[in-house]
Design a protein around this motif. Structure first.
Motif, PDB file in Angstrom:
ATOM      1  N   ARG A  41       0.142 -46.350 -13.401  1.00  0.00           N
ATOM      2  CA  ARG A  41       1.533 -45.986 -13.169  1.00  0.00           C
ATOM      3  C   ARG A  41       2.107 -45.171 -14.322  1.00  0.00           C
ATOM      4  NH1 ARG A  41       0.061 -50.126 -10.560  1.00  0.00           N
ATOM      5  NH2 ARG A  41       1.044 -50.857  -8.629  1.00  0.00           N
ATOM      6  N   GLY A  42       1.235 -44.678 -15.167  1.00  0.00           N
ATOM      7  CA  GLY A  42       1.671 -43.748 -16.198  1.00  0.00           C
ATOM      8  C   GLY A  42       2.231 -44.388 -17.448  1.00  0.00           C
ATOM      9  N   PHE A  43       1.820 -45.638 -17.734  1.00  0.00           N
ATOM     10  CA  PHE A  43       2.329 -46.321 -18.929  1.00  0.00           C
ATOM     11  C   PHE A  43       1.797 -45.675 -20.207  1.00  0.00           C
ATOM     12  CE2 PHE A  43       1.746 -49.724 -22.129  1.00  0.00           C
ATOM     13  CZ  PHE A  43       3.075 -50.018 -22.341  1.00  0.00           C
ATOM     14  N   ARG A  44       2.715 -45.326 -21.141  1.00  0.00           N
ATOM     15  CA  ARG A  44       2.270 -44.732 -22.396  1.00  0.00           C
ATOM     16  C   ARG A  44       2.824 -45.472 -23.602  1.00  0.00           C
ATOM     17  NH1 ARG A  44       3.835 -39.212 -21.662  1.00  0.00           N
ATOM     18  NH2 ARG A  44       2.732 -38.477 -19.820  1.00  0.00           N
ATOM     19  N   GLY A  45       3.154 -46.719 -23.405  1.00  0.00           N
ATOM     20  CA  GLY A  45       3.609 -47.498 -24.557  1.00  0.00           C
ATOM     21  C   GLY A  45       5.089 -47.380 -24.836  1.00  0.00           C
ATOM     22  N   LYS A  46       5.861 -46.867 -23.884  1.00  0.00           N
ATOM     23  CA  LYS A  46       7.299 -46.780 -24.111  1.00  0.00           C
ATOM     24  C   LYS A  46       7.991 -47.885 -23.319  1.00  0.00           C
ATOM     25  CE  LYS A  46      10.942 -43.283 -24.292  1.00  0.00           C
ATOM     26  NZ  LYS A  46      11.970 -44.259 -24.021  1.00  0.00           N
ATOM     27  N   LEU A  47       9.036 -48.445 -23.887  1.00  0.00           N
ATOM     28  CA  LEU A  47       9.749 -49.519 -23.211  1.00  0.00           C
ATOM     29  C   LEU A  47      11.016 -48.976 -22.564  1.00  0.00           C
ATOM     30  CD1 LEU A  47       9.502 -52.120 -26.062  1.00  0.00           C
ATOM     31  CD2 LEU A  47       8.360 -52.298 -23.867  1.00  0.00           C
ATOM     32  N   TYR A  48      11.214 -49.335 -21.313  1.00  0.00           N
ATOM     33  CA  TYR A  48      12.439 -48.915 -20.640  1.00  0.00           C
ATOM     34  C   TYR A  48      13.248 -50.158 -20.309  1.00  0.00           C
ATOM     35  CZ  TYR A  48      10.033 -44.512 -20.045  1.00  0.00           C
ATOM     36  OH  TYR A  48       9.366 -43.355 -20.284  1.00  0.00           O
ATOM     37  N   SER A  49      14.557 -50.017 -20.382  1.00  0.00           N
ATOM     38  CA  SER A  49      15.416 -51.122 -19.990  1.00  0.00           C
ATOM     39  C   SER A  49      16.345 -50.653 -18.885  1.00  0.00           C
ATOM     40  CB  SER A  49      16.231 -51.595 -21.190  1.00  0.00           C
ATOM     41  OG  SER A  49      17.186 -52.523 -20.763  1.00  0.00           O
ATOM     42  N   LEU A  50      16.513 -51.497 -17.861  1.00  0.00           N
ATOM     43  CA  LEU A  50      17.395 -51.117 -16.764  1.00  0.00           C
ATOM     44  C   LEU A  50      18.863 -51.207 -17.184  1.00  0.00           C
ATOM     45  CD1 LEU A  50      15.750 -52.682 -13.607  1.00  0.00           C
ATOM     46  CD2 LEU A  50      15.851 -50.283 -14.276  1.00  0.00           C
ATOM     47  N   SER A  51      19.150 -52.179 -18.052  1.00  0.00           N
ATOM     48  CA  SER A  51      20.533 -52.327 -18.490  1.00  0.00           C
ATOM     49  C   SER A  51      20.676 -51.686 -19.861  1.00  0.00           C
ATOM     50  CB  SER A  51      20.892 -53.806 -18.581  1.00  0.00           C
ATOM     51  OG  SER A  51      19.999 -54.446 -19.463  1.00  0.00           O
ATOM     52  N   SER A  52      21.727 -50.906 -20.032  1.00  0.00           N
ATOM     53  CA  SER A  52      21.949 -50.354 -21.366  1.00  0.00           C
ATOM     54  C   SER A  52      23.053 -51.162 -22.031  1.00  0.00           C
ATOM     55  CB  SER A  52      22.336 -48.891 -21.263  1.00  0.00           C
ATOM     56  OG  SER A  52      23.495 -48.775 -20.489  1.00  0.00           O
ATOM     57  N   PHE A  53      22.930 -51.320 -23.338  1.00  0.00           N
ATOM     58  CA  PHE A  53      23.917 -52.128 -24.057  1.00  0.00           C
ATOM     59  C   PHE A  53      25.074 -51.244 -24.483  1.00  0.00           C
ATOM     60  CE2 PHE A  53      19.843 -54.228 -25.531  1.00  0.00           C
ATOM     61  CZ  PHE A  53      19.865 -55.123 -24.487  1.00  0.00           C
ATOM     62  N   SER A  54      26.266 -51.812 -24.440  1.00  0.00           N
ATOM     63  CA  SER A  54      27.384 -51.066 -25.007  1.00  0.00           C
ATOM     64  C   SER A  54      28.307 -52.047 -25.710  1.00  0.00           C
ATOM     65  CB  SER A  54      28.146 -50.328 -23.909  1.00  0.00           C
ATOM     66  OG  SER A  54      28.666 -51.265 -23.006  1.00  0.00           O
ATOM     67  N   ILE A  55      28.876 -51.576 -26.795  1.00  0.00           N
ATOM     68  CA  ILE A  55      29.764 -52.428 -27.576  1.00  0.00           C
ATOM     69  C   ILE A  55      31.173 -52.309 -27.004  1.00  0.00           C
ATOM     70  CG2 ILE A  55      30.694 -52.830 -29.881  1.00  0.00           C
ATOM     71  CD1 ILE A  55      27.881 -53.155 -30.265  1.00  0.00           C
ATOM     72  N   SER A  56      31.744 -53.419 -26.559  1.00  0.00           N
ATOM     73  CA  SER A  56      33.107 -53.383 -26.024  1.00  0.00           C
ATOM     74  C   SER A  56      34.078 -53.913 -27.081  1.00  0.00           C
ATOM     75  CB  SER A  56      33.203 -54.255 -24.769  1.00  0.00           C
ATOM     76  OG  SER A  56      33.035 -55.600 -25.149  1.00  0.00           O
ATOM     77  N   ARG A  57      35.344 -53.942 -26.727  1.00  0.00           N
ATOM     78  CA  ARG A  57      36.315 -54.423 -27.711  1.00  0.00           C
ATOM     79  C   ARG A  57      36.091 -55.918 -27.980  1.00  0.00           C
ATOM     80  NH1 ARG A  57      42.254 -53.877 -26.106  1.00  0.00           N
ATOM     81  NH2 ARG A  57      41.972 -51.629 -26.203  1.00  0.00           N
ATOM     82  N   ALA A  58      35.761 -56.660 -26.921  1.00  0.00           N
ATOM     83  CA  ALA A  58      35.519 -58.094 -27.096  1.00  0.00           C
ATOM     84  C   ALA A  58      34.389 -58.332 -28.095  1.00  0.00           C
ATOM     85  CB  ALA A  58      35.169 -58.728 -25.758  1.00  0.00           C
ATOM     86  N   ASP A  59      33.370 -57.460 -28.040  1.00  0.00           N
ATOM     87  CA  ASP A  59      32.250 -57.602 -28.970  1.00  0.00           C
ATOM     88  C   ASP A  59      32.719 -57.453 -30.409  1.00  0.00           C
ATOM     89  OD1 ASP A  59      30.215 -58.001 -27.116  1.00  0.00           O
ATOM     90  OD2 ASP A  59      30.197 -55.854 -26.658  1.00  0.00           O
ATOM     91  N   ILE A  60      33.555 -56.408 -30.624  1.00  0.00           N
ATOM     92  CA  ILE A  60      34.020 -56.136 -31.991  1.00  0.00           C
ATOM     93  C   ILE A  60      34.859 -57.305 -32.500  1.00  0.00           C
ATOM     94  CG2 ILE A  60      35.423 -54.597 -33.414  1.00  0.00           C
ATOM     95  CD1 ILE A  60      34.598 -52.357 -31.421  1.00  0.00           C
ATOM     96  N   ILE A  61      35.759 -57.796 -31.626  1.00  0.00           N
ATOM     97  CA  ILE A  61      36.612 -58.919 -32.044  1.00  0.00           C
ATOM     98  C   ILE A  61      35.745 -60.141 -32.375  1.00  0.00           C
ATOM     99  CG2 ILE A  61      38.386 -60.545 -31.287  1.00  0.00           C
ATOM    100  CD1 ILE A  61      39.510 -58.224 -29.563  1.00  0.00           C
TER     101      ILE A  61
END
Lengths: 203, 251
Positions: free
Chosen positions: B210-230
């Protein structure tokens, strides 16, 4: 033989973390994408082994298998054991973040020592009796050194830990014998059934 | 069976996993190096508060604190008697010292405070999320990879183990303290490894197809929200206060 969080002194925690980081760095150098799945199997087997309880007289002990891992993986035992212990901390809360370094060192360093002492015996040309003895010694020594390292980590934290540390080493004596038998039998089994397993990972 | 804690959808569960890992790490280190009772009890208190926000069942938490406290009970049997110090109580010819009891108390609070934080922040996060977060925090790719594979195989090997144990039982195997038992278990482990290796080979081949070359993919991307900062600022401030409290004592 996991040491819980909060017991050890900062100096020991840092020392363990440094040794583990060095070991993992050395171990990862020889790893490519091809052998990661196989290491994953061994790492998972190490994890599951700690859930396998075998009777020892009136009590029961769980398998450790770090000697077996050392014989097959050499330095790669460091990353394999680190990952297994990390997952145990996450899933069962055995050990934790700050003790991960020390706990990995206590398990993986004996594995590497056994690899250097007895690793030669897995080559195909060795006589079977010698091979079985070396494999037994590997399982035995790995647990012996591990329990001594655990004892030492406690002792270096405070001299008051000395009696507890001594008891830990003594209590592991039956475990050492069982580990020796299991390691020898298991390696012999692998050598008969799938000899390439013992050789291909460490080329 | 090997089970993760479900954190449902509490405030803590929704925080960015990277923030949670950093906070848990800083907190653990801070508590591990602290020695004052004020600091430790404050740490334990905040651990309980966070646990409350994490919405994890109390029963589940207690179950998970058992392994930590087993070792502590073992140490409690020794420490009061092996410390040199002021006489506190005696059992037969053994004398317990004040210093020993205090020390044992200290490590008990430390352990439980760190564990509570680990349970509420990290153990309630899905393992794959933790893996990706650690990757973004700079953990070597190969190690993250190994982490994923190990986690996946864990369940496979455990299931296989349960299956083999059942088939041994059906054949009348009763574990005893003898050579036969140990040899049988060794063969069981050997069989697990052989089957596991075959499977890992198949999986690897399938990945390459399936073309695996050692790279990791994630379906969910992380983002920093205001709640995170607080949350981060609050926790960082709290950890800093703990540090200052500890430092005032030592100077």
């Amino acid at each position: 033989m996991h040491i819980s969080e909060g017991v050890l002194s900062p100096a020991i925690l840092i020392g363990g973390a440094v040794v583990t980081m060095a070991g993992v760095a050395i171990g990862l150098k020889g790893v490519d994408n091809k052998n990661i799945p196989k290491m994953g199997i061994l790492s998972a087997a190490f994890f599951v082994a700690s859930l396998v309880h075998v009777p020892a007289g009136p009590a029961s002990v769980h398998l450790i298998l770090n000697g077996l891992l050392g014989l097959i993986l050499g330095w790669k035992a460091f990353p394999a054991i680190l990952v297994a212990l990390g997952l145990q901390a996450l899933l069962f809360q055995f050990g934790g973040i700050t003790t991960l370094g020390v706990n990995t060192m206590n398990m993986a360093l004996p594995a590497v020592i056994c690899y250097y002492l007895f690793g030669w015996s897995t080559k195909s040309s060795i006589k079977q009796s010698v091979f079985i003895t070396a494999a037994f010694a590997s399982g035995f020594c790995a647990v012996l050194v591990s329990s001594i390292l655990v004892g030492f980590s406690l002792y270096l934290t405070g001299e008051a830990f000395l009696p507890a540390a001594k008891l830990i080493v003594a209590a592991h004596l039956p475990v050492m014998i069982i580990e020796g038998i299991v390691t020898a039998t298991c390696i012999l089994f692998l050598k008969k059934v799938r000899p390439e397993l013992l050789e291909e990972i460490n080329v | 069976m090997i089970k993760e804690i479900s954190g449902s959808d509490s405030i803590i569960y929704c925080l960015d996993p990277r923030i949670k890992i950093i906070i848990a790490f800083l907190f653990s280190v801070m508590v591990a190096v602290s020695n004052r009772f004020v600091v430790l009890i404050a740490a334990l208190a905040i651990g309980i508060v966070i646990l409350f926000f994490a919405g994890i069942q109390i029963k589940e938490v207690f179950k998970r604190l058992i392994p930590v406290n087993t070792l502590l009970i073992f140490l409690w049997l020794f420490l009061p008697f092996t410390f040199v110090g002021e006489h506190l109580f005696s059992i037969g010819s053994l004398t317990g010292t004040r210093e020993g009891v205090l020390f044992a108390f200290r490590i008990t609070i430390k352990s439980n405070a760190i564990m509570l934080m680990l349970i509420s922040l990290i153990a309630s996060t899905p393992i794959f999320t933790i893996g990706h977060a650690m990757h973004q925090l700079g953990m070597p790719k190969k190690l993250v990879h190994l982490f994923f594979f190990t986690y996946r195989y864990l369940h496979v090997i455990y299931k296989e183990y349960a299956r083999l144990v059942n088939s041994m039982k059906i054949r009348g195997f009763k574990p005893k303290t003898d050579l036969h038992t140990y040899k049988s278990y060794a063969h069981l482990v050997g069989m697990l490894l052989v089957r596991g290796f075959d499977r890992s080979q198949r999986v690897h081949n399938a990945m390459i197809c399936r073309g695996f070359r050692g790279k990791l993919y994630s379906l969910s991307s992380f983002s920093i929200s205001r709640a995170d900062i607080i949350a981060f600022i609050l926790m960082a401030a709290f950890i800093l206060i703990l540090g200052i409290l500890e430092w005032i004592q030592t100077t």
